[in-house]
Design a protein around this motif. Structure first.
Motif, mmCIF file in Angstrom:
data_model
loop_
_atom_site.group_PDB
_atom_site.id
_atom_site.type_symbol
_atom_site.label_atom_id
_atom_site.label_comp_id
_atom_site.label_asym_id
_atom_site.label_seq_id
_atom_site.Cartn_x
_atom_site.Cartn_y
_atom_site.Cartn_z
ATOM 1 N N GLY A 174 0.811 -1.219 0.000
ATOM 2 C CA GLY A 174 0.000 0.000 0.000
ATOM 3 C C GLY A 174 0.840 1.262 0.000
ATOM 4 N N SER A 175 1.879 1.290 0.813
ATOM 5 C CA SER A 175 2.760 2.464 0.864
ATOM 6 C C SER A 175 3.452 2.686 -0.474
ATOM 7 N N LEU A 176 3.950 1.604 -1.079
ATOM 8 C CA LEU A 176 4.621 1.720 -2.369
ATOM 9 C C LEU A 176 3.651 2.118 -3.479
ATOM 10 N N VAL A 177 2.444 1.548 -3.446
ATOM 11 C CA VAL A 177 1.446 1.869 -4.461
ATOM 12 C C VAL A 177 1.064 3.344 -4.409
ATOM 13 N N SER A 178 0.843 3.898 -3.203
ATOM 14 C CA SER A 178 0.435 5.305 -3.095
ATOM 15 C C SER A 178 1.525 6.230 -3.634
ATOM 16 N N ILE A 179 2.780 5.902 -3.347
ATOM 17 C CA ILE A 179 3.887 6.723 -3.863
ATOM 18 C C ILE A 179 3.973 6.599 -5.385
ATOM 19 N N ARG A 180 3.859 5.362 -5.932
ATOM 20 C CA ARG A 180 3.929 5.181 -7.383
ATOM 21 C C ARG A 180 2.777 5.895 -8.087
ATOM 22 N N LEU A 181 1.591 5.835 -7.525
ATOM 23 C CA LEU A 181 0.461 6.531 -8.144
ATOM 24 C C LEU A 181 0.656 8.041 -8.076
ATOM 25 N N GLY A 182 1.251 8.511 -6.954
ATOM 26 C CA GLY A 182 1.570 9.935 -6.853
ATOM 27 C C GLY A 182 2.581 10.374 -7.895
ATOM 28 N N GLN A 183 3.434 9.427 -8.318
ATOM 29 C CA GLN A 183 4.441 9.704 -9.344
ATOM 30 C C GLN A 183 3.934 9.354 -10.753
ATOM 31 N N LYS A 184 2.682 8.902 -10.855
ATOM 32 C CA LYS A 184 2.049 8.493 -12.120
ATOM 33 C C LYS A 184 2.765 7.305 -12.776
ATOM 34 N N ARG A 185 3.283 6.403 -11.947
ATOM 35 C CA ARG A 185 3.924 5.179 -12.442
ATOM 36 C C ARG A 185 2.972 4.010 -12.178
ATOM 37 N N ASN A 186 1.834 4.017 -12.902
ATOM 38 C CA ASN A 186 0.725 3.126 -12.589
ATOM 39 C C ASN A 186 1.024 1.652 -12.861
ATOM 40 N N GLN A 187 1.770 1.332 -13.909
ATOM 41 C CA GLN A 187 2.072 -0.064 -14.204
ATOM 42 C C GLN A 187 2.945 -0.677 -13.116
ATOM 43 N N GLU A 188 3.869 0.106 -12.574
ATOM 44 C CA GLU A 188 4.678 -0.380 -11.456
ATOM 45 C C GLU A 188 3.785 -0.670 -10.250
ATOM 46 N N ALA A 189 2.774 0.169 -10.055
ATOM 47 C CA ALA A 189 1.825 -0.056 -8.956
ATOM 48 C C ALA A 189 1.074 -1.366 -9.165
ATOM 49 N N ASN A 190 0.688 -1.671 -10.400
ATOM 50 C CA ASN A 190 0.003 -2.937 -10.707
ATOM 51 C C ASN A 190 0.874 -4.139 -10.345
ATOM 52 N N VAL A 191 2.149 -4.071 -10.690
ATOM 53 C CA VAL A 191 3.083 -5.162 -10.417
ATOM 54 C C VAL A 191 3.259 -5.352 -8.913
#
Length: 456
Positions: free
Chosen positions: A83-100
């Motif tokens: 969750g912490s990593l996903v929120s940061i990635r989405l904040g950075q607009k790196r959505n595919q990394e969030a999916n992984v």
């Protein structure tokens, strides 16, 4: 409501970095608090209904609690880490990394839960005896634990699904799943325990069924593409150290929940020196405190994605605003609950158990612990601030204080000095020291954040 819960990734990003933080945290925290309260209520419902079987059955629920904490520790590690990593990635607009990240954590949680099921059922009686089950309590504890072990894969995976939804700012989806499961558990408890005459096994079966329902609803949001992140086995990977990053980011949660298991084992062991009534009284106290503390955890989990999103987007001013709002609102809410519980401690304990000795232990411990609970926002909020901004070492240390670094010495030393009173006040002492420790960490973090702002 439909417009708010079906936002595109771009709309969600705009919401998380531009909505006033007080409104944003409140909007995220309210469904999260409701979810946490319902979860706590059905945990207390188990305790309430089981306590009407016998005092030994009530003590058994407390004995099995470390098993629940171990499952939660694994689930929270992967859930809070992803969750912490996903929120940061989405904040950075790196959505595919969030999916992984989300998919890898989800399938890993299923695997870890399956291992707990296998080894838990193989060695249940040995473990329960080790953590303090007396010969009178062991049959009840074994009957209860068997079904809890079977639910481990779904419980672990639910923590990941739940935290990923919250990290996206979609706590409403999470609330629907958890409240549905919690309400079902409360309804099934008296049916399975008394109407079907399944006793303490009925309480565990009700918990298992409710966990399956929550898991199914949580997973459905991802399968129906209602979430920003997409869960797929195709996104699962063992490359690029994704799982290691998730685990490392979730280490504070592992430390917190793992130490909670050890703390409960030690609490049961030390309380057991004063009889099964002391175990029962402290077990009920723990559930009541968890109910109140869950409100603060819910507020903190409403704050965490706001902190992570805005830290990732370099909106450091909003991180500061969010932290201040979380502390102020948390203190006021905790103070209101603590005041009521302090005044009516004996009446509350009487609703759970008939044994006078257990009531006396529980009401004394309850008053000690709620007297400091208004300051829990410092403990919970500072820990979540560090974890959501990937200050992992600081977050891990802070997460270890309340039920580890401070509680373990307290529960080992104070009963030898003060007798039963030492058991009753150990958590209070640990809470005071934990809050005092959090203050310099928060000060240092915001000084560093100020320097980052100047460099923009």
């Amino acid at each position: 409501m439909a417009k708010n819960i079906n936002l595109t990734a771009e709309e969600q990003y705009d919401k998380m970095i531009n909505t006033p933080v007080s409104r944003l945290i409140a909007g995220l925290a309210v469904p999260t608090v409701i979810s946490m309260l319902v979860t706590s209520i059905y945990n207390m419902a188990d305790t309430f209904f089981v306590s009407h079987i016998s005092m030994e059955a009530s003590a058994a629920v407390g004995i099995v609690f470390p098993i629940m904490s171990i499952i939660q520790a694994c689930g929270f590690t992967l859930g809070m880490g992803s969750g912490s990593l996903v929120s940061i990635r989405l904040g950075q607009k790196r959505n595919q990394e969030a999916n992984v990240i989300a998919s890898t954590a989800f399938f890993a949680a299923l695997g870890v839960g399956l291992l707990i099921t296998i080894f838990g059922n193989l060695f249940a009686r040995q473990f329960l005896s080790l953590v303090g089950a007396s010969s009178a309590v062991l049959p009840y504890a074994s009957s209860y634990a068997r079904y809890i072990f079977w639910g481990a894969p779904f419980m672990c995976a639910s923590f990941v699904l739940n935290n990923v939804l919250r990290s996206e700012g979609k706590a409403f989806f999470s609330m629907i799943a958890l409240t549905s499961g919690g309400i079902l558990n409360i309804l099934l408890d008296p049916i399975f325990i008394f109407a079907l005459d399944l006793g303490i096994s009925g309480a565990a079966i009700a918990t298992l069924v409710s966990q399956l329902l929550s898991f199914t609803i949580l997973l459905s949001w991802f399968l129906r593409r209602k979430a920003v992140c997409h869960m797929s086995i195709k996104n699962f990977t063992l490359k690029d150290k994704v799982l290691a990053k998730v685990a490392w980011t979730g280490i504070p949660s592992l430390a917190r929940q793992g130490l909670a298991s050890i703390a409960t084992i030690l609490l049961n062991t030390m309380a057991g020196r004063f009889g099964d009534a002391a175990i029962a009284g402290m077990s009920i106290t723990t559930k009541i405190i968890m109910f109140v503390a869950s409100i603060m955890i819910g507020i903190g989990q409403g704050f965490s994605p706001v902190s992570g999103y805005n830290y990732g987007a370099k909106r450091y001013d909003r991180v500061k605003q969010a932290y201040r709002f979380m502390l102020t609102s948390g203190f006021c809410i905790m103070l209101a609950f603590a005041s009521v519980i302090f005044i009516f401690a004996r009446q509350i304990m009487a609703a759970f158990i008939d044994d006078e000795a257990a009531r006396a232990v529980g009401s004394a411990a309850l008053r000690w612990q709620v007297s400091f609970i208004p300051f829990h926002p410092l403990i919970v909020g500072t820990n979540m601030l560090m974890q959501s901004t990937r200050n992992i070492k600081a977050a891990t240390f802070l997460s270890m204080n309340r039920q580890g670094i401070y509680f373990i010495p307290a529960i080992l030393l104070l009963p030898g000095i003060l007798g039963l009173t030492g058991v009753e006040i150990s958590q209070f002492v640990a809470d005071v020291l934990s809050a005092l420790t959090a203050i310099p960490y928060a000060i240092h973090f915001f000084k560093k954040l100020g320097n980052l702002e100047k460099s923009l």
